[in-house]
Design a protein around this motif. Structure first.
Motif, PDB file in Angstrom:
ATOM      1  N   ARG A  40      37.033 -58.766 -35.053  1.00 26.60           N
ATOM      2  CA  ARG A  40      36.069 -57.772 -35.557  1.00 26.60           C
ATOM      3  C   ARG A  40      34.662 -58.090 -35.042  1.00 26.60           C
ATOM      4  O   ARG A  40      33.934 -57.200 -34.594  1.00 26.60           O
ATOM      5  N   ILE A  41      34.293 -59.357 -35.107  1.00 31.44           N
ATOM      6  CA  ILE A  41      32.964 -59.775 -34.646  1.00 31.44           C
ATOM      7  C   ILE A  41      32.829 -59.524 -33.146  1.00 31.44           C
ATOM      8  O   ILE A  41      31.805 -59.029 -32.683  1.00 31.44           O
ATOM      9  N   ALA A  42      33.851 -59.871 -32.396  1.00 40.11           N
ATOM     10  CA  ALA A  42      33.814 -59.676 -30.936  1.00 40.11           C
ATOM     11  C   ALA A  42      33.639 -58.199 -30.591  1.00 40.11           C
ATOM     12  O   ALA A  42      32.860 -57.863 -29.693  1.00 40.11           O
ATOM     13  N   ALA A  43      34.332 -57.324 -31.298  1.00 44.75           N
ATOM     14  CA  ALA A  43      34.214 -55.884 -31.030  1.00 44.75           C
ATOM     15  C   ALA A  43      32.805 -55.386 -31.348  1.00 44.75           C
ATOM     16  O   ALA A  43      32.271 -54.536 -30.641  1.00 44.75           O
ATOM     17  N   GLU A  44      32.196 -55.923 -32.396  1.00 48.59           N
ATOM     18  CA  GLU A  44      30.843 -55.514 -32.777  1.00 48.59           C
ATOM     19  C   GLU A  44      29.791 -56.029 -31.801  1.00 48.59           C
ATOM     20  O   GLU A  44      28.895 -55.297 -31.404  1.00 48.59           O
ATOM     21  N   LEU A  45      29.894 -57.311 -31.448  1.00 47.95           N
ATOM     22  CA  LEU A  45      28.817 -57.946 -30.681  1.00 47.95           C
ATOM     23  C   LEU A  45      29.015 -57.879 -29.170  1.00 47.95           C
ATOM     24  O   LEU A  45      28.049 -57.944 -28.415  1.00 47.95           O
ATOM     25  N   GLN A  46      30.252 -57.824 -28.728  1.00 49.21           N
ATOM     26  CA  GLN A  46      30.578 -57.762 -27.305  1.00 49.21           C
ATOM     27  C   GLN A  46      29.877 -58.862 -26.499  1.00 49.21           C
ATOM     28  O   GLN A  46      29.190 -58.592 -25.507  1.00 49.21           O
ATOM     29  N   VAL A  47      30.083 -60.084 -26.950  1.00 45.88           N
ATOM     30  CA  VAL A  47      29.562 -61.265 -26.264  1.00 45.88           C
ATOM     31  C   VAL A  47      30.757 -62.094 -25.820  1.00 45.88           C
ATOM     32  O   VAL A  47      31.621 -62.416 -26.634  1.00 45.88           O
ATOM     33  N   GLU A  48      30.795 -62.437 -24.541  1.00 48.47           N
ATOM     34  CA  GLU A  48      31.888 -63.253 -24.013  1.00 48.47           C
ATOM     35  C   GLU A  48      31.677 -64.725 -24.331  1.00 48.47           C
ATOM     36  O   GLU A  48      30.550 -65.207 -24.378  1.00 48.47           O
ATOM     37  N   HIS A  49      32.807 -65.412 -24.501  1.00 49.12           N
ATOM     38  CA  HIS A  49      32.754 -66.870 -24.682  1.00 49.12           C
ATOM     39  C   HIS A  49      34.063 -67.473 -24.178  1.00 49.12           C
ATOM     40  O   HIS A  49      35.146 -67.069 -24.600  1.00 49.12           O
ATOM     41  N   VAL A  50      33.946 -68.418 -23.273  1.00 45.90           N
ATOM     42  CA  VAL A  50      35.098 -69.191 -22.823  1.00 45.90           C
ATOM     43  C   VAL A  50      35.086 -70.478 -23.628  1.00 45.90           C
ATOM     44  O   VAL A  50      34.183 -71.302 -23.493  1.00 45.90           O
ATOM     45  N   GLY A  51      36.063 -70.606 -24.484  1.00 46.45           N
ATOM     46  CA  GLY A  51      36.118 -71.731 -25.405  1.00 46.45           C
ATOM     47  C   GLY A  51      36.909 -72.910 -24.866  1.00 46.45           C
ATOM     48  O   GLY A  51      37.170 -73.012 -23.662  1.00 46.45           O
ATOM     49  N   PRO A  52      37.320 -73.779 -25.768  1.00 46.58           N
ATOM     50  CA  PRO A  52      37.992 -75.022 -25.373  1.00 46.58           C
ATOM     51  C   PRO A  52      39.372 -74.805 -24.768  1.00 46.58           C
ATOM     52  O   PRO A  52      40.021 -73.776 -24.986  1.00 46.58           O
ATOM     53  N   GLY A  53      39.809 -75.810 -24.025  1.00 48.40           N
ATOM     54  CA  GLY A  53      41.132 -75.792 -23.422  1.00 48.40           C
ATOM     55  C   GLY A  53      42.209 -76.085 -24.449  1.00 48.40           C
ATOM     56  O   GLY A  53      42.008 -76.890 -25.353  1.00 48.40           O
ATOM     57  N   VAL A  54      43.345 -75.410 -24.282  1.00 45.13           N
ATOM     58  CA  VAL A  54      44.491 -75.635 -25.159  1.00 45.13           C
ATOM     59  C   VAL A  54      45.786 -75.729 -24.349  1.00 45.13           C
ATOM     60  O   VAL A  54      46.862 -75.398 -24.829  1.00 45.13           O
ATOM     61  N   GLY A  55      45.662 -76.223 -23.103  1.00 46.55           N
ATOM     62  CA  GLY A  55      46.851 -76.531 -22.322  1.00 46.55           C
ATOM     63  C   GLY A  55      47.504 -77.765 -22.920  1.00 46.55           C
ATOM     64  O   GLY A  55      46.912 -78.455 -23.749  1.00 46.55           O
ATOM     65  N   MET A  56      48.706 -78.045 -22.543  1.00 48.13           N
ATOM     66  CA  MET A  56      49.464 -79.124 -23.181  1.00 48.13           C
ATOM     67  C   MET A  56      48.833 -80.496 -22.918  1.00 48.13           C
ATOM     68  O   MET A  56      48.792 -80.969 -21.789  1.00 48.13           O
ATOM     69  N   ALA A  57      48.345 -81.104 -23.974  1.00 47.56           N
ATOM     70  CA  ALA A  57      47.654 -82.387 -23.872  1.00 47.56           C
ATOM     71  C   ALA A  57      48.597 -83.494 -23.394  1.00 47.56           C
ATOM     72  O   ALA A  57      48.186 -84.375 -22.636  1.00 47.56           O
ATOM     73  N   ASP A  58      49.857 -83.440 -23.820  1.00 53.96           N
ATOM     74  CA  ASP A  58      50.792 -84.494 -23.423  1.00 53.96           C
ATOM     75  C   ASP A  58      51.086 -84.459 -21.922  1.00 53.96           C
ATOM     76  O   ASP A  58      51.604 -85.413 -21.364  1.00 53.96           O
TER      77      ASP A  58
END
Length: 148
Positions: A40-58
């Protein structure tokens, strides 16, 4: 609609993130609530953000998938501002792969562990975009305060 969201509903997610990403039904519900509110916030504000990695840590592959908030092409007829786990390899342009609640158990555990980084990073991106005074940004700030 977003007035229905209660920041306190994220408490199980806060505890799980501090514990390294534990999962249970309460955490899954809190993650779903977070995903809906971030969308909902993303649709309102339309600000991009590339967040943290979540590829397999092991496999030492955290960089392969990232949490990304932007206008995603879900399919050829559906484009929406939202949070997704995205393919982060150079030739993939952050292609939406899974909604965070649709990720498998091991990846979802990683998502839960990095939620505080995602929320605070997104808040910082919103402020940097000059939209920190918007009501949606204030809701995001409340969420970030809960995780700090």
């Amino acid at each position: 609609m977003s007035h229905e969201f209660e920041v306190e509903s994220l408490r199980p997610l806060v505890a799980a993130a501090k514990a390294g990403g534990t999962l249970n039904a309460e955490v899954d519900q809190a993650l779903a609530a977070l995903e809906q509110e971030i969308n909902r916030i993303a649709a309102e504000l339309q600000v991009e953000h590339v967040g943290p990695g979540v590829g397999m840590a092991d496999m030492n592959a955290q960089h392969v998938y990232r949490l990304v908030i932007r206008q995603h092409e879900i399919d050829v007829t559906r484009h929406e501002w939202s949070l997704w786990v995205c393919d982060a390899l150079d030739n993939c342009d952050f292609r939406a792969t899974w909604p965070v609640t649709g990720a498998g158990r091991l990846r979802r555990k990683q998502v839960v562990a990095v939620v505080p980084e995602l929320v605070t990073g997104y808040r910082d991106a919103v402020v940097a975009a000059g939209k920190g005074d918007a009501p949606a940004a204030q809701r995001l700030d409340q969420m970030a305060g809960l995780f700090s």
